[in-house]
Scaffold this motif. Structure first.
Motif, PDB file in Angstrom:
ATOM      1  N   LEU B  83     -65.056 -33.010  46.579  1.00  0.00           N
ATOM      2  CA  LEU B  83     -64.906 -34.089  45.589  1.00  0.00           C
ATOM      3  C   LEU B  83     -64.227 -33.547  44.328  1.00  0.00           C
ATOM      4  CD1 LEU B  83     -68.491 -35.687  45.888  1.00  0.00           C
ATOM      5  CD2 LEU B  83     -66.428 -36.394  47.073  1.00  0.00           C
ATOM      6  N   SER B  84     -63.415 -32.528  44.495  1.00  0.00           N
ATOM      7  CA  SER B  84     -62.653 -31.873  43.413  1.00  0.00           C
ATOM      8  C   SER B  84     -63.530 -31.119  42.424  1.00  0.00           C
ATOM      9  CB  SER B  84     -61.789 -32.886  42.644  1.00  0.00           C
ATOM     10  OG  SER B  84     -60.918 -33.553  43.497  1.00  0.00           O
ATOM     11  N   LEU B  85     -64.805 -30.884  42.756  1.00  0.00           N
ATOM     12  CA  LEU B  85     -65.671 -30.156  41.826  1.00  0.00           C
ATOM     13  C   LEU B  85     -65.133 -28.755  41.553  1.00  0.00           C
ATOM     14  CD1 LEU B  85     -68.408 -30.009  40.266  1.00  0.00           C
ATOM     15  CD2 LEU B  85     -69.372 -28.980  42.308  1.00  0.00           C
ATOM     16  N   GLU B  86     -64.668 -28.093  42.600  1.00  0.00           N
ATOM     17  CA  GLU B  86     -64.256 -26.692  42.466  1.00  0.00           C
ATOM     18  C   GLU B  86     -62.737 -26.546  42.439  1.00  0.00           C
ATOM     19  OE1 GLU B  86     -66.052 -27.885  45.130  1.00  0.00           O
ATOM     20  OE2 GLU B  86     -67.815 -26.662  45.513  1.00  0.00           O
ATOM     21  N   SER B  87     -62.042 -27.620  42.067  1.00  0.00           N
ATOM     22  CA  SER B  87     -60.580 -27.588  42.179  1.00  0.00           C
ATOM     23  C   SER B  87     -59.928 -26.593  41.218  1.00  0.00           C
ATOM     24  CB  SER B  87     -59.990 -28.983  41.949  1.00  0.00           C
ATOM     25  OG  SER B  87     -60.317 -29.424  40.650  1.00  0.00           O
ATOM     26  N   ALA B  88     -60.677 -26.111  40.212  1.00  0.00           N
ATOM     27  CA  ALA B  88     -60.081 -25.158  39.275  1.00  0.00           C
ATOM     28  C   ALA B  88     -59.869 -23.788  39.897  1.00  0.00           C
ATOM     29  CB  ALA B  88     -60.963 -25.024  38.033  1.00  0.00           C
ATOM     30  N   GLY B 115     -68.503 -37.555  52.679  1.00  0.00           N
ATOM     31  CA  GLY B 115     -69.384 -38.586  53.220  1.00  0.00           C
ATOM     32  C   GLY B 115     -70.424 -39.069  52.227  1.00  0.00           C
ATOM     33  N   TRP B 116     -70.523 -38.409  51.090  1.00  0.00           N
ATOM     34  CA  TRP B 116     -71.465 -38.816  50.053  1.00  0.00           C
ATOM     35  C   TRP B 116     -70.936 -40.070  49.359  1.00  0.00           C
ATOM     36  CZ3 TRP B 116     -76.225 -37.756  48.405  1.00  0.00           C
ATOM     37  CH2 TRP B 116     -76.594 -38.059  47.098  1.00  0.00           C
ATOM     38  N   THR B 117     -71.816 -41.004  49.099  1.00  0.00           N
ATOM     39  CA  THR B 117     -71.381 -42.213  48.383  1.00  0.00           C
ATOM     40  C   THR B 117     -71.379 -41.887  46.891  1.00  0.00           C
ATOM     41  OG1 THR B 117     -72.391 -43.564  50.092  1.00  0.00           O
ATOM     42  CG2 THR B 117     -71.828 -44.665  48.028  1.00  0.00           C
ATOM     43  N   ALA B 118     -70.191 -41.661  46.380  1.00  0.00           N
ATOM     44  CA  ALA B 118     -70.072 -41.147  45.010  1.00  0.00           C
ATOM     45  C   ALA B 118     -70.125 -42.269  43.977  1.00  0.00           C
ATOM     46  CB  ALA B 118     -68.768 -40.377  44.867  1.00  0.00           C
ATOM     47  N   LEU B 119     -70.686 -41.925  42.819  1.00  0.00           N
ATOM     48  CA  LEU B 119     -70.638 -42.821  41.665  1.00  0.00           C
ATOM     49  C   LEU B 119     -69.321 -42.584  40.925  1.00  0.00           C
ATOM     50  CD1 LEU B 119     -74.223 -42.199  40.195  1.00  0.00           C
ATOM     51  CD2 LEU B 119     -73.467 -44.213  41.475  1.00  0.00           C
ATOM     52  N   ASP B 120     -68.991 -43.489  40.043  1.00  0.00           N
ATOM     53  CA  ASP B 120     -67.855 -43.323  39.120  1.00  0.00           C
ATOM     54  C   ASP B 120     -66.526 -43.082  39.834  1.00  0.00           C
ATOM     55  OD1 ASP B 120     -69.772 -43.410  37.081  1.00  0.00           O
ATOM     56  OD2 ASP B 120     -70.031 -41.231  37.125  1.00  0.00           O
ATOM     57  N   VAL B 121     -66.335 -43.679  40.975  1.00  0.00           N
ATOM     58  CA  VAL B 121     -65.015 -43.549  41.601  1.00  0.00           C
ATOM     59  C   VAL B 121     -64.038 -44.346  40.747  1.00  0.00           C
ATOM     60  CG1 VAL B 121     -63.631 -43.991  43.657  1.00  0.00           C
ATOM     61  CG2 VAL B 121     -66.034 -43.331  43.892  1.00  0.00           C
ATOM     62  N   PRO B 122     -63.010 -43.691  40.198  1.00  0.00           N
ATOM     63  CA  PRO B 122     -62.138 -44.403  39.252  1.00  0.00           C
ATOM     64  C   PRO B 122     -61.349 -45.520  39.931  1.00  0.00           C
ATOM     65  CG  PRO B 122     -61.329 -42.171  39.648  1.00  0.00           C
ATOM     66  CD  PRO B 122     -62.628 -42.283  40.363  1.00  0.00           C
ATOM     67  N   ALA B 123     -61.305 -46.646  39.237  1.00  0.00           N
ATOM     68  CA  ALA B 123     -60.520 -47.758  39.766  1.00  0.00           C
ATOM     69  C   ALA B 123     -59.038 -47.454  39.593  1.00  0.00           C
ATOM     70  CB  ALA B 123     -60.880 -49.042  39.029  1.00  0.00           C
ATOM     71  N   GLN B 124     -58.747 -46.634  38.588  1.00  0.00           N
ATOM     72  CA  GLN B 124     -57.359 -46.304  38.297  1.00  0.00           C
ATOM     73  C   GLN B 124     -57.300 -44.839  37.879  1.00  0.00           C
ATOM     74  OE1 GLN B 124     -55.637 -48.948  35.417  1.00  0.00           O
ATOM     75  NE2 GLN B 124     -53.903 -47.612  35.053  1.00  0.00           N
ATOM     76  N   LEU B 125     -56.375 -44.109  38.459  1.00  0.00           N
ATOM     77  CA  LEU B 125     -56.252 -42.695  38.095  1.00  0.00           C
ATOM     78  C   LEU B 125     -55.377 -42.586  36.859  1.00  0.00           C
ATOM     79  CD1 LEU B 125     -55.877 -40.983  41.570  1.00  0.00           C
ATOM     80  CD2 LEU B 125     -57.841 -40.962  40.045  1.00  0.00           C
ATOM     81  N   ASP B 126     -56.009 -42.238  35.768  1.00  0.00           N
ATOM     82  CA  ASP B 126     -55.309 -42.231  34.491  1.00  0.00           C
ATOM     83  C   ASP B 126     -56.002 -41.194  33.614  1.00  0.00           C
ATOM     84  OD1 ASP B 126     -54.349 -42.774  31.927  1.00  0.00           O
ATOM     85  OD2 ASP B 126     -54.148 -44.923  32.341  1.00  0.00           O
ATOM     86  N   PRO B 134     -60.659 -37.969  41.422  1.00  0.00           N
ATOM     87  CA  PRO B 134     -60.252 -39.150  42.191  1.00  0.00           C
ATOM     88  C   PRO B 134     -61.325 -39.631  43.165  1.00  0.00           C
ATOM     89  CG  PRO B 134     -58.503 -37.508  42.167  1.00  0.00           C
ATOM     90  CD  PRO B 134     -59.703 -36.865  41.539  1.00  0.00           C
ATOM     91  N   GLU B 135     -62.154 -38.693  43.647  1.00  0.00           N
ATOM     92  CA  GLU B 135     -63.158 -39.064  44.661  1.00  0.00           C
ATOM     93  C   GLU B 135     -64.469 -39.507  44.027  1.00  0.00           C
ATOM     94  OE1 GLU B 135     -61.864 -36.061  44.216  1.00  0.00           O
ATOM     95  OE2 GLU B 135     -60.858 -35.326  46.013  1.00  0.00           O
ATOM     96  N   GLY B 136     -64.568 -39.480  42.695  1.00  0.00           N
ATOM     97  CA  GLY B 136     -65.797 -39.888  42.026  1.00  0.00           C
ATOM     98  C   GLY B 136     -66.567 -38.698  41.485  1.00  0.00           C
ATOM     99  N   ASN B 137     -67.755 -38.977  40.971  1.00  0.00           N
ATOM    100  CA  ASN B 137     -68.579 -37.930  40.363  1.00  0.00           C
ATOM    101  C   ASN B 137     -68.950 -36.868  41.410  1.00  0.00           C
ATOM    102  OD1 ASN B 137     -70.850 -36.462  39.318  1.00  0.00           O
ATOM    103  ND2 ASN B 137     -71.101 -38.074  37.796  1.00  0.00           N
ATOM    104  N   PRO B 138     -68.576 -35.617  41.174  1.00  0.00           N
ATOM    105  CA  PRO B 138     -68.767 -34.605  42.227  1.00  0.00           C
ATOM    106  C   PRO B 138     -70.088 -33.844  42.166  1.00  0.00           C
ATOM    107  CG  PRO B 138     -67.444 -33.662  40.466  1.00  0.00           C
ATOM    108  CD  PRO B 138     -67.826 -35.058  40.016  1.00  0.00           C
ATOM    109  N   HIS B 139     -70.965 -34.168  41.196  1.00  0.00           N
ATOM    110  CA  HIS B 139     -72.161 -33.340  41.002  1.00  0.00           C
ATOM    111  C   HIS B 139     -73.293 -33.719  41.970  1.00  0.00           C
ATOM    112  CE1 HIS B 139     -70.334 -31.366  37.578  1.00  0.00           C
ATOM    113  NE2 HIS B 139     -69.898 -32.551  37.197  1.00  0.00           N
TER     114      HIS B 139
END
Lengths: 414, 318
Positions: B83-88, B115-126, B134-139
């Motif tokens: 979910l891009s948590l470790e993308s750095a 497969g996790w149902t993520a919160l805060d999935v952005p409606a718009q990537l900005d 992009p995939e939502g809250n990764p924590h």
């Protein structure tokens, strides 16, 4: 009616055939000997993804990015000739990169300042040799020390350190080929090496009143310009990393030419050796960091050329070149402190023996404070002092504002 | 040779040859200590797990080290939250380690958050929304139900690369689920009194915990993920906290900084430092222990900050 409807369908089918070919990456029709473009899949309708079968869209778009790097500065010089404010676009960099197959990726990075657009890098990385080897071909920044590999907008200060500018140029990009690989030594040490051969690694002078280094387009194998680097980094304690490196840039054959008089001296050579040492330490959060480092450079051989005013008449058209065949040394040292994820302060000093016959000296001190508003834009305040036996001493205050847009990254700075 | 003597000899030979055929433990690299703990719980002695990130770090800002590269080059299984948590730091390390066994899509690559149902999935990537994912809250690792989800994905990965040990992994996984059942019951009991209470967090790390516990997050000290707080934003938070008596301020280990302390000083609200990963604070050496710690410390803070009960209305004319 039925016959005319059939004829209409046949006509539509005939018209649709070239239209379908036109949708592919190839041309609607081919002439003899015309280069063949990649062909669409046997059954293009079998999948919805047009990918590379279209000239005008692609689901396999590379990652694009651009960087806007601007600066406002004030300079005061001893002579007063270039005093005052200036505001300028330092660089607009545009990059794209993508994998082209499982073993290769390609990228380019073009940079434009106020006057020119330049291809800084355009290269292919091939990783199919196995192990940790990479073969790189095209134009790319060379593997010399720690800071020569870095694009200008990614430096920790405003300008590339004085010693690097003087001995290697603002940027050390070359057209050529490089092989590199790394190996582990134990569990926490990595050793990496690279070898490169290039058409030319000498900076081009934009000032026609200065001697210019010139390299033959075609040359023997032994006259190709070379780079080599050996570096190792290891962990020191739980929170420190120490890196040491040795670098070499060899220009075994080149010439100096002086445009006003046309004087040219051929058969010249020089070599730059570099030693770099960097230590990084971070606290338990990983956000507060110290980075300390330095580079020591020596250039040997035909390091420069002085212009001799023959007869003392001030007429440049009869001036001749006097080659400086000697050794020169210089160094840089820096300390950078990251207070948190967003704020850095630091100092960098560089001293150098210049490449004139008299062995004049120059030094530059830069102090900076960088504020990273987010991952994608930052503000930097810089104060720098330059002292030289040859030029006017100067004091400069600058504000640099930089924004990164898109999937930006120049790979690992080994 | 008599039958008993033959059997004895065969047994002796087997005993001698056993170590020769004993398999080396599976080399696993996990990004977070949370994933390392869950992997170790499922893998037992059949795995050795190396962790890239320290429990006290911010997983968005991990500095890659030589040992990371070496460990990844030798790994047979790689586990990340995703979910891009470790993308750095993960993409660069994976690219450089040149280990085909653990590249995305390979059997040895596990994105445990998938497969996790993520919160805060952005409606718009900005990027006006800050350093969003992009995939939502990764924590996911801070969700009470996160351990169960991550463990299931890790189990699948272990079985994929080491099918011979599948029964053993499944047995250990089942034991872990029992421990999780007990732990989740403890957390549920503690959180029973939290409903309707309010938090201000530093970074959007504890959203899953809040959502599972009926807590309301009033705001975050970062105005947007990854964006430094401004004086105006802090002033706004001060007003919000004052308007909601009983609010607790929550920071992670990495974010227990001047902004959090300033907000606490201005509002009088209790500031509680919570681990955001296993081993972030003493007493959080396993994922279950960390979540126990989080619930207990948060519960204590919420109790200490409980708003005074409203005074009963005065009797008429009283």
């Amino acid at each position: 009616m039925a016959r005319s409807r059939t004829a209409l369908l046949v006509l539509l089918a005939l018209l649709a055939a070239p239209a379908r070919a036109g949708a592919a990456q190839d041309s609607p029709f081919r002439t003899p000997g015309m280069p063949r473009a990649p062909q669409p899949a046997a059954n293009p309708d079998a999948h919805q993804d047009p990918s590379q079968t279209s000239r005008f869209d692609s689901s396999f778009n590379p990652a694009f990015s651009f960087v806007v790097d601007t600066a406002l500065d004030h300079t005061s010089t001893d002579g007063g000739a270039e005093d005052g404010f200036d505001a300028r676009l330092r660089v607009l960099e545009f990059s794209a990169q993508a994998w082209v197959d499982p073993t290769a990726w390609a990228y380019f990075s073009a940079a434009a300042d106020e006057d020119v657009v330049e291809i800084e890098e355009a290269a292919i990385h091939y990783t199919g040799l196995g192990g940790t080897s990479t073969l790189r071909a095209g134009r790319f920044f060379n593997d010399f020390g720690k800071q020569m590999q870095t694009h200008v907008h990614e430096l920790r200060t405003l300008e590339r350190p004085l010693v690097l500018r003087t001995y290697l140029g603002d940027e050390l990009a070359g057209d050529g080929l490089q092989w590199d690989a790394w190996a582990a030594s134990g569990d926490a040490t990595v050793v990496r090496w690279s070898l490169g051969a290039f058409r030319s690694l000498l900076g081009e002078s934009e000032d026609e009143d200065l001697p210019a280094a010139v390299v033959a387009e075609r040359k023997d194998a032994e006259d190709m310009h070379l780079t080599a680097r050996l570096t190792g980094f290891t962990e020191v304690g739980a929170a420190g990393v120490l890196q040491a490196g040795l670098s070499l840039r060899a220009a075994p054959d080149y010439a100096f030419t002086y445009a006003p008089s046309g004087d040219t001296v051929e058969g010249l050579e020089n070599t730059v050796f570099g030693l770099d040492l960097t230590y990084g330490w971070n606290d338990a959060s990983g956000l507060t960091r110290w980075t300390l480092g330095g580079e020591l450079l020596q250039i040997r051989g035909d390091v420069g050329a002085d212009v001799t005013d023959v007869g003392g008449d001030g007429d440049p058209t009869n001036d001749t070149l006097a080659i400086v065949d000697d050794d020169r040394s210089g160094w840089l040292a820096f300390a950078d402190y990251a207070l948190d994820a967003r704020t850095n302060v630091g100092a960098q000093y560089s001293a150098v023996e210049l490449l004139d016959g008299a062995g004049s000296r120059a030094g530059e001190l830069e102090l900076y404070y960088t504020l990273q508003f987010s991952e994608f834009h930052r503000l930097r305040f810089v104060a720098s002092s330059y002292e030289s036996d040859l030029d006017d001493d100067s004091l400069r205050f600058a504000i640099q504002y930089t924004a990164l847009v898109g999937a930006h990254g120049h790979g690992v700075n080994w | 040779m008599s039958a008993p003597r033959s059997a004895l000899l065969a047994a002796a030979l087997l005993a001698l040859a056993g170590p020769l055929f004993a398999r080396e433990p599976l080399k696993v690299v996990a990004t977070l200590p949370d994933l390392a703990d869950l992997t170790q719980s499922i893998g037992g002695e059949r795995v050795t797990v190396t962790t890239l990130c320290k429990g006290s770090e911010n997983p968005h800002f991990v500095t890659a080290k030589p040992s990371h590269l070496v460990a990844l080059s030798r790994a047979e299984l790689f586990v990340q939250v995703g979910l891009s948590l470790e993308s750095a730091f993960v993409p660069g390390l994976l690219e450089q380690c040149r280990n085909p066994r653990i590249q995305p899509g390979a059997p040895g690559f596990v994105s445990a958050g998938q497969g996790w149902t993520a919160l805060d999935v952005p409606a718009q990537l900005d990027r006006r929304e800050g350093d969003i994912h992009p995939e939502g809250n990764p924590h996911v690792n801070l969700a009470p139900g996160g351990g169960r989800h991550l463990a299931a994905r890790i189990l699948a990965g272990l079985c994929r690369v080491d099918p011979a040990s599948k029964p053993d992994y499944e047995q250990r996984h089942a034991a872990l689920l029992l421990r999780l059942d007990e732990a989740e019951a403890r957390w549920k009991a503690l959180a029973a009194g939290w409903k309707g209470r309010t938090l201000v967090v530093y970074h959007k790390e504890y959203d899953y915990l809040a959502a599972a516990s009926g807590l309301t997050i009033l705001g975050s000290i970062e105005p947007k993920p990854g964006i430094a707080p401004t004086p105006g934003h802090i002033a706004q938070l001060v007003a919000q906290v004052r308007a909601h008596p009983g609010t607790v301020l929550v920071s992670a280990v990495w974010s227990f900084d001047k902004h959090a302390r300033e907000l606490a000083a201005q509002t009088g609200a209790p500031l509680v430092e919570l681990p955001n990963m296993v081993k972030g604070l003493p007493g959080t050496d396993t994922w279950i222990a960390m979540m126990d710690f989080v619930h207990q410390r948060l519960d204590a803070a919420l109790r200490s900050a409980a708003p005074a009960p409203k005074a009963p209305p005065s009797p008429a004319g009283g």
